[in-house]
Enzyme design. Structure first.
Site, PDB file in Angstrom:
ATOM      1  N   GLU A   1       0.804  -1.233   0.000  1.00 52.73           N
ATOM      2  CA  GLU A   1       0.000   0.000   0.000  1.00 52.73           C
ATOM      3  C   GLU A   1       0.833   1.277   0.000  1.00 52.73           C
ATOM      4  O   GLU A   1       0.584   2.182  -0.810  1.00 52.73           O
ATOM      5  CB  GLU A   1      -0.984   0.002   1.186  1.00 52.73           C
TER       6      GLU A   1
ATOM      7  N   THR B   1      10.102 -44.656  -9.592  1.00 49.68           N
ATOM      8  CA  THR B   1      10.940 -43.493  -9.293  1.00 49.68           C
ATOM      9  C   THR B   1      12.429 -43.808  -9.262  1.00 49.68           C
ATOM     10  O   THR B   1      13.245 -42.903  -9.125  1.00 49.68           O
ATOM     11  CB  THR B   1      10.532 -42.880  -7.939  1.00 49.68           C
ATOM     12  N   ALA B   2      12.794 -45.064  -9.328  1.00 48.11           N
ATOM     13  CA  ALA B   2      14.206 -45.453  -9.353  1.00 48.11           C
ATOM     14  C   ALA B   2      14.286 -46.916  -9.761  1.00 48.11           C
ATOM     15  O   ALA B   2      13.320 -47.672  -9.594  1.00 48.11           O
ATOM     16  CB  ALA B   2      14.834 -45.285  -7.979  1.00 48.11           C
TER      17      ALA B   2
ATOM     18  N   ARG C   1      10.965 -24.938  -5.934  1.00 46.23           N
ATOM     19  CA  ARG C   1      11.801 -24.851  -4.737  1.00 46.23           C
ATOM     20  C   ARG C   1      11.938 -23.399  -4.307  1.00 46.23           C
ATOM     21  O   ARG C   1      11.879 -23.083  -3.126  1.00 46.23           O
ATOM     22  CB  ARG C   1      13.207 -25.395  -5.021  1.00 46.23           C
TER      23      ARG C   1
ATOM     24  N   ASP D   1      21.511 -40.042  -2.455  1.00 48.34           N
ATOM     25  CA  ASP D   1      21.764 -39.024  -3.495  1.00 48.34           C
ATOM     26  C   ASP D   1      22.651 -37.863  -3.045  1.00 48.34           C
ATOM     27  O   ASP D   1      23.040 -37.052  -3.877  1.00 48.34           O
ATOM     28  CB  ASP D   1      20.430 -38.419  -3.978  1.00 48.34           C
TER      29      ASP D   1
ATOM     30  N   ARG E   1      18.869 -23.454  -7.551  1.00 48.15           N
ATOM     31  CA  ARG E   1      19.739 -22.977  -8.626  1.00 48.15           C
ATOM     32  C   ARG E   1      18.854 -22.272  -9.645  1.00 48.15           C
ATOM     33  O   ARG E   1      18.202 -22.901 -10.464  1.00 48.15           O
ATOM     34  CB  ARG E   1      20.505 -24.145  -9.240  1.00 48.15           C
TER      35      ARG E   1
END
Ligand code: AOF
Ligand code: ZN
Length: 370
Positions: free
Chosen positions: A58, A166-167, A189, A205, A212
């Site tokens: 404002e 997923t893997a 993110r 991992d 980034r």
């Protein structure tokens, strides 16, 4: 309040919402707020909140409007504040400027700041609220969740193959989805107050859990759920390059210097499973609005099973990994098909060759916008 709004009102508030969204990556822990001051159909001032500690939307719009604010209508995506926080009360600034009418998209759930509309009204200025309220709440789903439910808005991000894997069986998961999807994840993110993972992912991992992205943003808190403090020395999450919280079970105390550069927090974890509700309550206490979970099937499944996930951000790569590969989520067996909770698909798009789906687990009408 059952006010009626004109097409001009709606156009002005839509503009204020677009301005508010410019603070998407930077206002944490504050909400994203935009303001338009209009004399009839003519915009005389605009503003948005950029960063906590800097001016609210404002006063920025008032400065641009100058004398033209007198008798004008103010459109603001959140009720003007009535408190002396990091900045003086916006309600008082609006009263002083002599505006004729204040339209807010929604009330401020912050008990310390709210009440500005009533104050403006007491100064005999017309007020109205509820214009594009769903959109305004959706833009700040995390802020509202934290203040109304005492926990963050929880987004679970999953990257999977078309058959939901997923893997590979040996854990290899780099990369199922392509670069465009991974860049997109960086934007989600960047708007999050915190990014959470589990010890399984930390061990497998060694993620950085950092953002980034070229755009200006506030670095999210990194959170690792690590019941028995197994995060190895030298892990990226222990490097002190971003604020980091390691949550462990009460009773498992650190005996070495691995955790010197991070914060530790203990929650109940008697049965080998940390109390996820207590984790979320602590994150809310730390002013986490949006929480993004990027974890493996066990922790992701635990959050889903505990009904603590609000939104699923799902990237699907056009590839098949087969039934020996790891599943998307580990969930308890269902007694019958109709016991499966249905989600609401609110968005479908592509990121390069991959499909991106956004699904809500709860109230589809409230959070349909980004
Ligand atoms: C407004 N306009 O643009 C924003 C508001 O610590 P402070 O002083 O920045 O106050 C933060 C609180 O003010 C925040 O939690 C929310 O209740 C309100 N945000 N209010 O009138 C704005 N960003
Ligand atoms: Zn304010």
């Amino acid at each position: 309040m059952n006010a009626t709004f004109s097409a001009t009102d709606e156009r002005m508030m839509a503009r204020a919402l677009a301005l508010a969204a410019r603070g998407l990556y930077t206002t944490q822990p504050n909400p994203r707020v935009g303001c338009v001051i209009a004399d009839g159909d003519t915009i005389v001032g605009e503003g948005w909140h950029g960063r906590a500690g800097e001016p609210h939307a404002e006063p920025i719009a008032l400065r641009e409007a100058g004398d033209r604010a007198r008798g004008a209508t103010v459109y603001v995506t959140l009720e003007p504040c009535a408190h002396h926080g990091r900045t003086p009360p916006c309600a008082d600034a609006l009263i002083e400027a002599g505006v004729a009418r204040v339209v807010a998209a929604t009330f401020d759930p912050n008990p310390k700041a709210g009440g500005g509309l009533a104050r403006v009204h007491a100064a005999r200025i017309d007020i109205a609220s509820g214009l594009l309220e769903d959109e305004a709440r959706a833009l700040n789903a995390g802020f509202f969740s934290r203040l109304e439910r005492g926990r963050p808005w929880v987004r679970l991000k999953i990257a999977a193959s078309l058959d939901g894997r997923t893997a590979l069986a040996d854990g290899e998961s780099k990369w199922i989805t392509g670069e465009a999807a991974r860049d997109d994840v960086q934007r989600w993110r960047a708007r999050s107050s915190a990014i959470l993972t589990g010890i399984g992912t930390a061990l497998a991992d060694d993620p950085r859990l950092s953002v980034r992205l070229d755009a200006d943003h506030v670095a999210p808190l990194r959170v690792v759920l690590d019941s028995s403090l197994r995060t190895p020395a030298g892990s990226h999450v222990l490097d002190g390059t971003a604020p980091t919280l390691i949550v462990h079970a009460t009773g498992s105390e650190p005996l070495d210097s691995r955790f010197d550069r991070v914060e530790l927090f203990a929650v109940d974890g008697g049965s080998g499973q940390l109390d996820l509700g207590a984790v979320l309550a602590e994150l809310a206490r730390r002013e986490v609005n949006e929480l993004q979970i990027e974890a493996g099937p066990i922790l992701g499944g635990a959050f889903i099973a505990a009904a603590l996930v609000d939104e699923l951000l799902l990237y699907l790569a056009p590839t098949l990994l087969g039934d020996t590969a790891q599943p998307m989520l580990r969930l308890p067996a269902l007694p019958a098909l109709d016991a499966a909770a249905r989600m609401t698909l609110v968005e479908q798009s592509t990121c390069g060759p991959d499909l991106r789906l956004r699904l809500l687990t709860g109230h589809p009408d409230v959070h349909r916008h980004r």
